[in-house]
Every structure is written in structure tokens, then in C-alpha cells.
Design a protein around this motif. Structure first.
Motif, short mmCIF file in Angstrom:
data_model
loop_
_atom_site.label_atom_id
_atom_site.label_comp_id
_atom_site.label_asym_id
_atom_site.label_seq_id
_atom_site.Cartn_x
_atom_site.Cartn_y
_atom_site.Cartn_z
N MET A 262 0.83 -1.20 0.00
CA MET A 262 0.00 0.00 0.00
C MET A 262 0.87 1.26 0.00
SD MET A 262 -2.90 -1.40 -0.23
CE MET A 262 -3.92 0.07 -0.17
N ALA A 263 1.98 1.22 0.74
CA ALA A 263 2.90 2.37 0.75
C ALA A 263 3.52 2.55 -0.63
CB ALA A 263 3.98 2.16 1.81
N TRP A 264 3.82 1.44 -1.31
CA TRP A 264 4.36 1.53 -2.67
C TRP A 264 3.33 2.13 -3.62
CZ3 TRP A 264 2.97 -0.78 -7.35
CH2 TRP A 264 3.91 -0.67 -8.39
N VAL A 335 4.44 -9.31 -4.29
CA VAL A 335 4.12 -9.72 -2.92
C VAL A 335 3.54 -11.13 -2.95
CG1 VAL A 335 3.71 -7.39 -2.06
CG2 VAL A 335 1.81 -8.68 -3.05
N LYS A 336 3.59 -11.81 -1.80
CA LYS A 336 3.04 -13.17 -1.73
C LYS A 336 1.52 -13.17 -1.67
CE LYS A 336 7.14 -15.08 0.55
NZ LYS A 336 7.68 -15.69 1.80
N TRP A 337 0.94 -12.16 -1.06
CA TRP A 337 -0.52 -12.02 -1.01
C TRP A 337 -0.83 -10.58 -0.64
CZ3 TRP A 337 -3.85 -14.81 -3.33
CH2 TRP A 337 -5.21 -14.78 -2.99
N ALA A 338 -1.87 -10.01 -1.24
CA ALA A 338 -2.17 -8.60 -1.06
C ALA A 338 -3.56 -8.41 -0.45
CB ALA A 338 -2.08 -7.87 -2.40
N PRO A 339 -3.79 -7.28 0.23
CA PRO A 339 -5.14 -6.94 0.69
C PRO A 339 -5.95 -6.44 -0.50
CG PRO A 339 -3.61 -5.20 1.30
CD PRO A 339 -2.79 -6.29 0.67
N GLN A 340 -6.57 -7.34 -1.22
CA GLN A 340 -7.09 -7.07 -2.55
C GLN A 340 -8.11 -5.94 -2.60
OE1 GLN A 340 -7.40 -10.10 -5.61
NE2 GLN A 340 -9.62 -9.86 -5.55
N GLN A 341 -9.04 -5.93 -1.70
CA GLN A 341 -10.08 -4.89 -1.74
C GLN A 341 -9.47 -3.50 -1.59
OE1 GLN A 341 -12.83 -6.20 1.27
NE2 GLN A 341 -13.10 -8.18 0.24
N GLU A 342 -8.50 -3.37 -0.68
CA GLU A 342 -7.83 -2.08 -0.49
C GLU A 342 -7.00 -1.71 -1.71
OE1 GLU A 342 -7.98 -4.55 1.66
OE2 GLU A 342 -8.04 -3.85 3.74
N VAL A 343 -6.36 -2.71 -2.33
CA VAL A 343 -5.55 -2.45 -3.52
C VAL A 343 -6.44 -1.94 -4.66
CG1 VAL A 343 -4.23 -3.57 -5.36
CG2 VAL A 343 -3.68 -4.05 -2.96
N LEU A 344 -7.54 -2.64 -4.92
CA LEU A 344 -8.41 -2.25 -6.03
C LEU A 344 -9.04 -0.88 -5.81
CD1 LEU A 344 -10.13 -5.68 -6.77
CD2 LEU A 344 -8.53 -4.46 -8.26
N ALA A 345 -9.22 -0.51 -4.55
CA ALA A 345 -9.80 0.80 -4.25
C ALA A 345 -8.77 1.93 -4.30
CB ALA A 345 -10.45 0.77 -2.86
N HIS A 346 -7.49 1.59 -4.42
CA HIS A 346 -6.44 2.62 -4.39
C HIS A 346 -6.45 3.43 -5.69
CE1 HIS A 346 -2.52 4.51 -3.97
NE2 HIS A 346 -2.53 4.14 -2.69
N PRO A 347 -6.32 4.74 -5.61
CA PRO A 347 -6.41 5.58 -6.83
C PRO A 347 -5.32 5.33 -7.85
CG PRO A 347 -5.78 6.88 -4.88
CD PRO A 347 -6.22 5.55 -4.38
N SER A 348 -4.19 4.73 -7.47
CA SER A 348 -3.13 4.49 -8.45
C SER A 348 -3.41 3.27 -9.33
CB SER A 348 -1.79 4.30 -7.74
OG SER A 348 -1.74 3.06 -7.06
N VAL A 349 -4.37 2.41 -8.93
CA VAL A 349 -4.65 1.19 -9.68
C VAL A 349 -5.62 1.50 -10.81
CG1 VAL A 349 -5.66 -1.13 -9.57
CG2 VAL A 349 -4.17 -0.32 -7.73
N GLY A 350 -5.18 1.20 -12.04
CA GLY A 350 -6.00 1.48 -13.21
C GLY A 350 -6.41 0.26 -14.00
N GLY A 351 -5.92 -0.93 -13.59
CA GLY A 351 -6.28 -2.16 -14.28
C GLY A 351 -6.07 -3.35 -13.37
N TYR A 352 -6.79 -4.42 -13.64
CA TYR A 352 -6.77 -5.61 -12.79
C TYR A 352 -6.70 -6.84 -13.69
CZ TYR A 352 -8.70 -9.00 -9.37
OH TYR A 352 -8.93 -10.07 -8.56
N TRP A 353 -5.59 -7.57 -13.60
CA TRP A 353 -5.43 -8.83 -14.35
C TRP A 353 -5.83 -9.95 -13.40
CZ3 TRP A 353 -0.17 -10.47 -16.97
CH2 TRP A 353 -0.40 -11.59 -17.79
N THR A 354 -6.92 -10.65 -13.73
CA THR A 354 -7.56 -11.55 -12.80
C THR A 354 -7.92 -12.89 -13.43
OG1 THR A 354 -9.59 -11.84 -11.45
CG2 THR A 354 -9.76 -10.41 -13.35
N HIS A 355 -8.15 -13.89 -12.57
CA HIS A 355 -8.64 -15.20 -13.00
C HIS A 355 -10.16 -15.20 -13.14
CE1 HIS A 355 -9.38 -15.06 -8.77
NE2 HIS A 355 -9.88 -16.28 -8.70
#
Length: 457
Positions: A262-264, A335-355
Motif C-alpha cells: 500500500m505504501a508503494w 508480494v506473496k498475497w495482497a489486501p485485494q479490496q484495499e488495492v483495487l480501491a487505491h487511486p493508483s490502480v487502473g487495471g486488474y489482471w484476474t482469473h
């Protein structure tokens, strides 16, 4: 008079719910989110969970936990043949569940059991609930689109109107557009008899249930919800999604989340980062990981990549290709595992590569993030097809993992006009979700109806 009123309050029983999730991340998450939500409505919650993949009770101080034997001492069956694992669970858990529920009925810490809510895939609970005379409600963790498709497919096959066994994977199925043969949910098992037994078990278990809960919302799947509601009538259907938005709070993650990312993310420009995560059980061969790595490197796009231990077949440690780290050090984070909901809500995230597991798909939509789709099991192909061709908020990689295709798809998603248009459409769906959750919205009213049903028991 005051003493009499106080006595009435003391005698009033707090409704006590027992919940039983299938022990897999995509099933545990919505069940515990639902439990949090119902607890906020005044219900007492007991979670009966298998020893396998059990959540940490300390994350849920408001719940009482009971653990039962499950027959899955070898966790490999879950990743190698998950459908067979579901069958093993139903075969192994029925008696332990009966014993546990009987004990709770006689001397449970929260008083008499008002109702049990079980994952629809835990069909063994039907006999137990009927014998012990406990009302039972089901939670389905797939999309309404998936359930409606399977119902349509069953009718078409029974009437001899369709056969998908011999067709080419990319052949369109005119009766259930826009799906192709390859988009039909893949059970992921080599044993068709196991699939049949599970299907019969689920069908039978629905007969005596009082209701069916779905983690979706009308503003996304109105047509499919209407079709399923008609199919199960007079059983009520409660669409109460997105559950994770209704029920923020304690982590439901089976794996330890690394919040350092999240800091990154805080240091990255808005909507520039592509987040990559293929779920809690996805695994790849070494060649796939090499192609993914170089596709990311060559895209020149910042990325946050979740690589679990065990992500590569036959290897506990993940080894990346030589030169990859040097090329991406300034713009990549693993990372080995991320807090996904917080990551997707972060303003720097513009795309999500998912299964494209349903929870992940719903989270991407409800955070307004367009998707790159790489499905591999069960309902993921269908979800990916809806993302790319119905809601038109993503791009599906159709040819496995090829670095050139990956590079081009990431650029289409993140910097081309096509990606901008997808971002606008997914933002509209996010707004639909918020309207459905607001007072008077369909999800809000469904939740109120569910609470009323349980309170009437």
C-alpha cells in the motif's frame, strides 16, 4: 411495571444463526461477510468450519467458532481436483456437522439455533437440518449469470436441442448468447460421475431450503436474477451484493496479507498500476510465469504482482527469469498475497489482471477497475466472457500466456482509448452498485426481507 418490562427484555431471545462455508477462499469470504452483516442486524453468529483452511477466530471476536473433521488431510486434492474435494467434504462432514449442530441445539453458548445458513455446495446439510428440524437457507457464491446459464443448458440438453461435447471450443451457442462452448463452466475433474452426484445433491438440497442468497446486485445482473427467481419460485431469492461493500472490516483471508504494497502504491501516479492476482489456488508452469513476467516488463507499465508460494507447479519457491528484476525494479512490486479490496480501491490502480473468480470479478467492478481476464476453472470462463462481451469492461486473453499478447493487452487496457471507454463503463456499474445498496435500492430491500424472514422463524 418497570420490573415486568425488564423481565420481558431479558426473556427475549437473540436470534442465533449457525453458518457453514465450504473451506475455500472464494466461498469463505462471502459467507463471513454475510455473517458480519447479519451480526450488525442483531443476530448472534456461530461459525461451524472445517479444520482445513480454517479462518483465524481472533479476526472475528463477535463470532463463536466450532471446528469439525473434514477428510481433507491432504490439501492437494483441493487444487488438483476441487470438485472431487467438494464430494469428499460432503461425504466426510455430514456426521461431524450433525454432532456439532446437535450439541449446539442442546447446550450452545448463544441459546437455541434459529436458522442455519450453508453454502449451496454443502448439500449434505439437507438431511441433517431436516432430521434436527432446523430451518435452512442457502448461500450461492457464483454469479446469477452462471446459475442462469447452467439452468438453460440443462433444459436444452434434456430436450435434445443442444450438445456441447463434440463441438469446437470457440463455437458460439446461439441459444445462450454470447457464450461459446469453452465458456461453459468447467468442473475441473476427470470424473463425470462425481459431477453428476454433486449436481443431484445440490438440486435435492434446494427443495427444502427456505431461501437462496446471492452475492450480486440487480444493477449488474437483472435479467439473470429474474430468470433464476422464476426458476426457484416460490422459494424467495435474496440478492444482497456486493457483500464486501456492505460488510467491511476484519480480514477473511486464509493467507497472510502483505500491507507493505500500500505504501508503494501511494508513490504511483493515478490509474497507472496494473494489479495482477490469479486467486488463492491458481498455479502455472514455469513457461507461463516467464511469459507473464516478460509481458509485464515489455509493457513499460507499473505493476503490483501477487505471486504465492506454490504458484508454479512442483515448486515451493517462485523463480523469475534472469534480467526481469533489473528491468522492472523501478516500476514493479511483487508480494506473496495482497489486501485485494484495499488495492483495487487505491487511486493508483487502473487495471486488474484476474482469473475472474466471482468475488474478484465483483470487486473489480465495484471499485471501477477494468480487467484483463485469464480464467482457468469452473465459472471463471463464463465470468470472463461477461466481463469482455456483455458488460464490456475488460479484455480476455484467449491464447494462454504469450508475452507479445500480454504486452499489447496491457497497453490496450491501461493507455489506449479502448481502456478509457472500459473505465467509463465500469465506473457506471460501480455507481449502479452504490444505488442498489442505498436505502430503497434492490440489495438494501433484499437484505431487509432476509432479516424479516429469519426473524419470523
Amino acid at each position: 411495571m418497570e420490573e415486568s418490562k425488564e423481565l420481558q427484555i431479558q426473556e427475549k431471545k437473540v436470534p442465533h444463526l449457525v453458518i457453514l462455508p465450504i473451506p475455500f477462499q472464494g466461498h469463505v469470504n462471502p459467507m463471513l461477510q454475510l455473517a458480519n452483516l447479519l451480526h450488525s442486524k442483531g443476530f448472534s453468529i456461530t461459525v461451524i468450519h472445517t479444520n482445513f483452511h480454517s479462518p483465524n477466530p481472533s479476526n472475528f471476536p463477535n463470532f463463536h467458532f466450532e471446528f469439525i473433521a473434514d477428510g481433507l488431510s491432504d490439501g492437494k486434492i483441493w487444487t488438483e481436483d476441487p470438485i472431487s474435494a467438494v464430494y469428499v467434504l460432503n461425504d466426510s462432514c455430514q456426521e461431524p456437522f450433525r454432532d456439532c449442530l446437535s450439541r449446539l441445539l442442546s447446550d450452545g453458548p448463544h441459546g437455541p439455533v434459529t436458522c442455519i445458513i450453508t453454502d449451496v455446495a454443502f448439500y449434505c446439510t439437507e438431511d441433517v437440518a431436516d432430521q434436527l428440524k432446523v430451518p435452512r437457507i442457502l448461500l450461492g457464491t457464483s454469479s446469477a449469470s452462471c446459475v442462469a446459464t447452467m439452468l438453460s443448458l440443462k433444459v436444452l440438453q434434456q430436450n435434445g436441442l443442444i450438445s456441447i461435447s463434440d463441438g469446437e471450443p470457440n463455437t458460439l451457442i446461439p441459444e445462450i448468447p454470447p457464450l461459446r462452448i469453452k465458456d461453459i463452466p468447467d468442473m475441473g475433474t476427470a470424473d463425470p460421475e462425481t459431477c453428476e452426484r454433486i449436481g443431484v445433491g445440490i438440486h435435492n438440497a434446494m427443495r427444502s431450503a427456505l431461501g437462496y442468497i446471492m452475492n450480486t446486485f440487480d444493477g449488474l445482473e437483472s435479467t439473470e436474477l429474474a430468470k433464476f427467481r422464476q426458476e426457484i419460485h416460490p422459494m424467495p431469492l435474496f440478492e444482497v451484493g456486493p457483500l464486501y461493500k456492505f460488510s467491511p472490516g476484519s480480514s477473511n483471508s486464509i493467507l497472510t496479507q502483505d500491507y507493505s504494497c500500500m505504501a508503494w502504491l501511494d508513490k504511483q501516479a493515478p490509474q497507472t498500476v496494473i494489479y495482477i492476482s490469479f486467486g488463492s489456488s491458481g498455479s502455472f508452469n514455469e513457461k507461463d510465469v516467464v511469459e507473464i513476467a516478460w509481458g509485464l516488463a515489455n509493457s513499460d507499465q507499473p505493476f503490483l504482482w501477487v505471486l504465492r508460494p506454490g504458484s508454479i507447479h512442483g515448486h515451493d519457491l517462485v523463480k523469475l527469469p534472469e534480467g526481469f528484476e533489473e528491468k522492472t525494479r523501478e516500476r514493479g512490486q511483487i508480494v506473496k498475497w495482497a489486501p485485494q479490496q484495499e488495492v483495487l480501491a487505491h487511486p493508483s490502480v487502473g487495471g486488474y489482471w484476474t482469473h475472474n473468480g466471482w468475488n474478484s470479478t465483483l470487486e473489480g467492478i465495484c471499485e471501477g477497475v477494468p480487467m484483463l481476464c485469464s480464467p482457468y476453472l469452473w465459472d471463471q470462463n463464463l465470468n470472463a466472457r461477461y466481463v469482455s462481451h456483455v458488460w464490456k469492461v475488460g479484455i480476455q486473453l484467449e491464447n494462454g500466456f504469450d508475452r507479445s499478447e500480454i504486452e499489447w493487452a496491457i497497453r490496450r487496457l491501461m493507455v489506449e482509448i479502448e481502456g478509457k471507454e472500459m473505465r467509463e463503463r465500469v465506473s457506471a456499474l460501480k455507481e449502479n452498485a452504490m444505488r442498489c445498496m442505498a436505502k430503497g435500492g434492490s440489495s438494501y430491500e433484499s437484505l431487509e426481507s432476509l432479516v424479516d424472514l429469519i426473524m419470523s422463524l
